[in-house]
Design a protein around this motif. Structure first.
Motif, PDB file in Angstrom:
ATOM      1  N   ILE A 127       0.838  -1.198   0.000  1.00 45.17           N
ATOM      2  CA  ILE A 127       0.000   0.000   0.000  1.00 45.17           C
ATOM      3  C   ILE A 127       0.875   1.251   0.000  1.00 45.17           C
ATOM      4  O   ILE A 127       0.526   2.271  -0.609  1.00 45.17           O
ATOM      5  CB  ILE A 127      -0.955  -0.011   1.207  1.00 45.17           C
ATOM      6  N   GLY A 128       2.027   1.199   0.664  1.00 48.11           N
ATOM      7  CA  GLY A 128       2.970   2.314   0.586  1.00 48.11           C
ATOM      8  C   GLY A 128       3.434   2.552  -0.833  1.00 48.11           C
ATOM      9  O   GLY A 128       3.588   3.706  -1.274  1.00 48.11           O
ATOM     10  N   SER A 129       3.632   1.469  -1.591  1.00 47.24           N
ATOM     11  CA  SER A 129       4.015   1.597  -2.996  1.00 47.24           C
ATOM     12  C   SER A 129       2.894   2.234  -3.807  1.00 47.24           C
ATOM     13  O   SER A 129       3.145   3.092  -4.671  1.00 47.24           O
ATOM     14  CB  SER A 129       4.354   0.208  -3.551  1.00 47.24           C
ATOM     15  N   ALA A 130       1.640   1.827  -3.532  1.00 46.59           N
ATOM     16  CA  ALA A 130       0.497   2.416  -4.234  1.00 46.59           C
ATOM     17  C   ALA A 130       0.384   3.910  -3.938  1.00 46.59           C
ATOM     18  O   ALA A 130       0.107   4.714  -4.840  1.00 46.59           O
ATOM     19  CB  ALA A 130      -0.788   1.691  -3.832  1.00 46.59           C
ATOM     20  N   LEU A 131       0.598   4.301  -2.677  1.00 44.37           N
ATOM     21  CA  LEU A 131       0.519   5.715  -2.318  1.00 44.37           C
ATOM     22  C   LEU A 131       1.674   6.507  -2.929  1.00 44.37           C
ATOM     23  O   LEU A 131       1.484   7.666  -3.337  1.00 44.37           O
ATOM     24  CB  LEU A 131       0.512   5.864  -0.799  1.00 44.37           C
ATOM     25  N   PRO A 146      -8.758   0.057   6.469  1.00 44.39           N
ATOM     26  CA  PRO A 146      -8.808  -1.380   6.135  1.00 44.39           C
ATOM     27  C   PRO A 146      -9.969  -1.750   5.220  1.00 44.39           C
ATOM     28  O   PRO A 146      -9.848  -2.686   4.425  1.00 44.39           O
ATOM     29  CB  PRO A 146      -8.936  -2.055   7.509  1.00 44.39           C
ATOM     30  N   GLU A 147     -11.089  -1.037   5.323  1.00 44.97           N
ATOM     31  CA  GLU A 147     -12.229  -1.352   4.450  1.00 44.97           C
ATOM     32  C   GLU A 147     -11.956  -1.040   2.988  1.00 44.97           C
ATOM     33  O   GLU A 147     -12.625  -1.584   2.102  1.00 44.97           O
ATOM     34  CB  GLU A 147     -13.472  -0.566   4.907  1.00 44.97           C
ATOM     35  N   ASN A 148     -10.987  -0.175   2.717  1.00 46.89           N
ATOM     36  CA  ASN A 148     -10.666   0.211   1.340  1.00 46.89           C
ATOM     37  C   ASN A 148      -9.435  -0.499   0.797  1.00 46.89           C
ATOM     38  O   ASN A 148      -8.868  -0.077  -0.212  1.00 46.89           O
ATOM     39  CB  ASN A 148     -10.470   1.723   1.260  1.00 46.89           C
ATOM     40  N   ILE A 149      -9.025  -1.559   1.464  1.00 52.10           N
ATOM     41  CA  ILE A 149      -7.905  -2.367   0.989  1.00 52.10           C
ATOM     42  C   ILE A 149      -8.394  -3.801   0.789  1.00 52.10           C
ATOM     43  O   ILE A 149      -9.019  -4.374   1.686  1.00 52.10           O
ATOM     44  CB  ILE A 149      -6.730  -2.327   1.976  1.00 52.10           C
ATOM     45  N   LEU A 160      -5.306  -1.082  -3.086  1.00 54.66           N
ATOM     46  CA  LEU A 160      -6.002   0.082  -2.543  1.00 54.66           C
ATOM     47  C   LEU A 160      -7.151   0.466  -3.467  1.00 54.66           C
ATOM     48  O   LEU A 160      -6.990   0.533  -4.691  1.00 54.66           O
ATOM     49  CB  LEU A 160      -5.023   1.243  -2.403  1.00 54.66           C
ATOM     50  N   ALA A 161      -8.311   0.730  -2.882  1.00 54.41           N
ATOM     51  CA  ALA A 161      -9.503   1.076  -3.663  1.00 54.41           C
ATOM     52  C   ALA A 161     -10.141   2.344  -3.119  1.00 54.41           C
ATOM     53  O   ALA A 161      -9.687   2.921  -2.134  1.00 54.41           O
ATOM     54  CB  ALA A 161     -10.500  -0.080  -3.627  1.00 54.41           C
ATOM     55  N   ASP A 162     -11.220   2.762  -3.781  1.00 52.80           N
ATOM     56  CA  ASP A 162     -12.105   3.850  -3.351  1.00 52.80           C
ATOM     57  C   ASP A 162     -11.403   5.193  -3.280  1.00 52.80           C
ATOM     58  O   ASP A 162     -11.034   5.683  -2.212  1.00 52.80           O
ATOM     59  CB  ASP A 162     -12.765   3.523  -2.007  1.00 52.80           C
ATOM     60  N   PHE A 163     -11.247   5.815  -4.436  1.00 47.95           N
ATOM     61  CA  PHE A 163     -10.698   7.162  -4.521  1.00 47.95           C
ATOM     62  C   PHE A 163     -11.812   8.199  -4.611  1.00 47.95           C
ATOM     63  O   PHE A 163     -11.646   9.271  -5.191  1.00 47.95           O
ATOM     64  CB  PHE A 163      -9.770   7.284  -5.740  1.00 47.95           C
TER      65      PHE A 163
END
Length: 425
Positions: A127-131, A146-149, A160-163
């Motif tokens: 997730i750090g890579s995605a950010l 956590p709900e958006n992963i 990672l989802a939900d932008f």
């Protein structure tokens, strides 16, 4: 409204020419997500539909449109892809997205409990890579939780989802008004609660919170009311992961504690720096640098103001009635006390010193000759100093003899190995 023929909302029936709806995957306050089959491309997809009561809400539609446009720009192995946007006849929108078979991170924590250190670090890195990728393109997620992963059951990769409430740096959207906050309180940075100064470091604060949850198995501020969560997120520090997992690796604990600093300028400057610290903090020299930097930052803080009363809270948040783990939009309080300077647990220094002393003892145990050489060198230096002083001023020592030193704490003479002092002369 539910179609009597298909059992799915009528909005879904408008997409039946292209998709076969299979089942519901989940729902939130604004949308429902369905598993569907794309007949043209012969693949499974996830379709997000705005819930009927909100289909006519202009702001909700703008958020969905922005999510589609923002996510479509981000092509990364750890970001859920948006394939297309479908405009429905009634003005609604449907997002056709990549389907990830598996569970959300939130559900995995609830079902599996605290993650093994290696698994938690893998999710943190992914997730750090995605950010890192999103931030480099001017996109701040603002709802990392956590709900958006999603955890892919085929590879165990995290995506990672939900932008939907992401902020883009290249244009103003008008969706976040002055003094209004969008996000999930339990995972929001203090500056995000204030509705000011949100940047990449705010996402890192949220990432550290969900990493804390992976390691402890507990949600931040679990069981607290929404208003208490908002207060504590600004003024109080979460217990150290070490209180739950005493054997947590140093590098994980230090990364979490630095990313959870209340002041943005005391966190990592960006996600790339956080990922680099995961490797850098494995060394003892990095621990010493961290301790020194921390000691320079710490100052005596003013007393933390008492939590606001229920009446005071109601006055500034009159209509908010949601769980702290949900994404909300609310009016922020004004005139709040400034967040206090965070103080990382003092046990950090004591533990580090203990580990370094243990390392030195281990070195002497492996090479016993080192200890003997060190003792002999100390004896030589002290004896030489005594002889020099005696030569310069004979009155400094009793005539006829001088006592050789005893190594402190050993009760042994360095020359004989027996108890007592060794007479010279």
């Amino acid at each position: 409204m539910i179609s009597s023929r298909t059992g799915f909302p009528q909005e879904a029936s408008k997409l039946e020419a292209e998709f076969t709806f299979v089942r519901e995957l989940g729902r939130g306050g604004a949308a429902i997500v369905y598993l569907a089959h794309d007949r043209e491309l012969d693949r499974e997809v996830a379709i997000k539909l705005i819930r009927s009561p909100l289909a006519e809400d202009e702001e909700t539609l703008l958020r969905f449109a922005r999510e589609a446009k923002t996510a479509a720009r981000l092509q990364h192995p750890h970001i859920v892809a948006v394939h297309s946007v479908k405009r429905l006849g009634d003005g609604g929108l449907a997002l056709v997205m990549q389907y990830i078979p598996g569970r959300t991170l939130k559900r995995a924590i609830q079902e599996d409990g605290p993650f093994p250190f290696e698994r938690a670090e893998a999710v943190l890195r992914q997730i750090g890579s995605a950010l890192t990728y999103a931030h480099s393109r001017g996109v701040i997620h603002r709802d990392v939780k956590p709900e958006n992963i999603f955890l892919d059951e085929r590879s165990d990769d995290a995506l990672l989802a939900d932008f939907g409430i992401a902020r883009t740096a290249d244009r103003a959207t008008g969706l976040t008004l002055a003094g209004v906050t969008l996000g999930t309180p339990a995972y929001m940075a203090p500056e995000q609660i204030d509705g000011t100064g949100v940047d990449a470091r705010s996402d890192l604060f949220s990432l550290a919170l969900l990493t804390w949850e992976m390691l402890t198995g507990e949600a931040p501020w679990e069981g607290e009311s929404l208003y208490t969560v908002i207060y504590k997120q600004k003024h109080e520090i979460l217990p150290s992961v070490r209180e739950f997992r005493p054997d947590v690796p140093f590098h994980l604990r230090l990364v979490i504690e630095k990313a959870l600093q209340k002041k943005p300028d005391q966190r990592f400057p960006d996600a790339a720096a956080l990922l680099g610290a995961l490797d850098e903090y494995r060394s003892a020299s990095a621990w010493r640098r961290w301790r020194s930097a921390l000691a320079m930052r710490q100052r005596v803080s003013p007393a933390t103001p008492p939590p606001p009363t229920g009446d005071e809270i109601e006055a500034v948040l009159p209509e908010t009635r949601v769980n702290a783990a949900e994404t909300i939009r609310y009016q922020r309080p004004t005139g709040e006390a400034k967040a206090v300077e965070p103080i990382v647990a003092a046990s950090l220094e004591a533990e580090e010193d203990t580990q370094l002393r243990a390392s030195r003892r281990s070195l002497f145990a492996r090479r016993p000759g080192l200890k003997g050489a060190a003792v002999a060198l100390a004896l030589l230096l002290i004896t030489g100093l005594g002889a020099t002083l005696s030569a310069l001023n004979p009155g400094l020592l009793p005539s006829g003899s001088a006592e050789a030193p005893v190594i402190a704490g050993s009760g042994e003479s360095p020359a004989t190995g027996s108890s007592g002092a060794l007479a010279s002369g």
